[in-house]
Write a protein that holds these residues in place. Structure first.
Motif: not given
Length: 82
Positions: A64-65, A69-71
């Motif tokens: 989830r983290a 972070s990617c989005n």
């Protein structure tokens, strides 16, 4: 005058938050006071046990983290006019 040490002083000693002078006095107090010494030994054991605790996040939390972070899109701040 004899200094009376509290459990708080022993905890500070345990975490090296006391001066060299306080250290000498606390060591002497520990040698003379069984209750203080027992508290010190119990606290020392608890400290060692706590230092062995390892917390590892679950794969779900890590994913989830990483996904967040990617989005995450950084927005440029609006220029301030002078």
């Amino acid at each position: 005058m004899t200094k009376t040490f509290t459990y708080d002083d022993v905890v500070r000693y345990l975490y090296a938050e006391t001066t060299q002078q306080e250290n000498a006095l606390i060591v002497e107090a520990l040698a003379l006071d069984d209750n203080l010494m027992n508290f010190y030994l119990d606290s020392l054991e608890l400290q060692q046990q706590m230092n062995r605790i390892v917390r590892v996040p679950s794969d779900r939390v890590i994913n989830r983290a990483l996904n967040y972070s990617c989005n995450y899109h950084i927005t440029q701040p609006v220029e301030l006019s002078v």
